[in-house]
Design a protein around this motif. Structure first.
Motif, PDB file in Angstrom:
ATOM      1  N   TYR A  68      -5.252   2.556   6.489  1.00 17.42           N
ATOM      2  CA  TYR A  68      -4.951   1.163   6.825  1.00 17.42           C
ATOM      3  C   TYR A  68      -5.173   0.912   8.319  1.00 17.42           C
ATOM      4  O   TYR A  68      -5.861  -0.034   8.703  1.00 17.42           O
ATOM      5  N   ALA A  90       1.011   3.958  -2.988  1.00 12.02           N
ATOM      6  CA  ALA A  90       0.678   5.347  -2.681  1.00 12.02           C
ATOM      7  C   ALA A  90       1.835   6.285  -3.029  1.00 12.02           C
ATOM      8  O   ALA A  90       1.616   7.417  -3.458  1.00 12.02           O
ATOM      9  N   LEU A 119       0.832  -1.210   0.000  1.00 14.39           N
ATOM     10  CA  LEU A 119       0.000   0.000   0.000  1.00 14.39           C
ATOM     11  C   LEU A 119       0.866   1.258   0.000  1.00 14.39           C
ATOM     12  O   LEU A 119       0.582   2.216  -0.721  1.00 14.39           O
ATOM     13  N   ALA A 141      -2.686   6.772   3.107  1.00 15.13           N
ATOM     14  CA  ALA A 141      -2.860   5.324   2.984  1.00 15.13           C
ATOM     15  C   ALA A 141      -2.612   4.626   4.321  1.00 15.13           C
ATOM     16  O   ALA A 141      -3.340   3.701   4.692  1.00 15.13           O
ATOM     17  N   SER A 178       0.320  11.095   0.120  1.00 10.72           N
ATOM     18  CA  SER A 178      -0.435   9.917  -0.311  1.00 10.72           C
ATOM     19  C   SER A 178      -0.143   8.717   0.583  1.00 10.72           C
ATOM     20  O   SER A 178      -1.042   7.973   0.968  1.00 10.72           O
TER      21      SER A 178
END
Length: 120
Positions: free
Chosen positions: A46, A25, A21, A42, A38
């Motif tokens: 999460y 990102a 992730l 993320a 970003s």
């Protein structure tokens, strides 16, 4: 300190997924600052999905992002896991974790907390 109560790593955290992730990102945005934002978004998402307290997560997600930033996108997730374990053991002290990652040659000595965001 950046973290309140809950550890960065627990049995619910899938580091391989977290790292995927973060790398995905990090590819979003034209400038490294946008890519770092970003990744931060993320990571917050999460940890919130893991039912972590969102207010608490905001206080220490920046430290997680800083540690992730020391890694190149090609890094193995197991190395990232070591960095996150260190973050828990160091009670959120990113400077200590960075020095240890470099001393143990897990990341290059030239790595900074923005290496991930500048290398993609």
């Amino acid at each position: 300190m950046p973290r309140v109560g809950e550890p960065v790593l627990d049995r619910h955290v899938d580091v391989a997924q977290l790292w995927r992730l973060a790398c995905d990102a990090a590819r979003q945005g034209e400038k490294w600052g946008q890519r770092k934002k970003s990744v931060s978004d993320a990571m917050e998402s999460y940890y919130t999905q893991l039912r972590r307290d969102k207010r608490g997560a905001k206080q220490w997600v920046a430290a997680v992002v800083d540690v992730l930033g020391f890694f190149d996108p090609s890094a193995d997730w197991r190395a990232v896991e070591v960095g996150l374990q260190m973050l828990d053991q160091a009670d959120g002290d990113v400077t200590y974790v960075a020095a240890e990652l470099q001393r143990l040659e897990i990341v290059p000595t030239s790595a900074t907390k923005n290496s991930l965001f500048k290398s993609v």
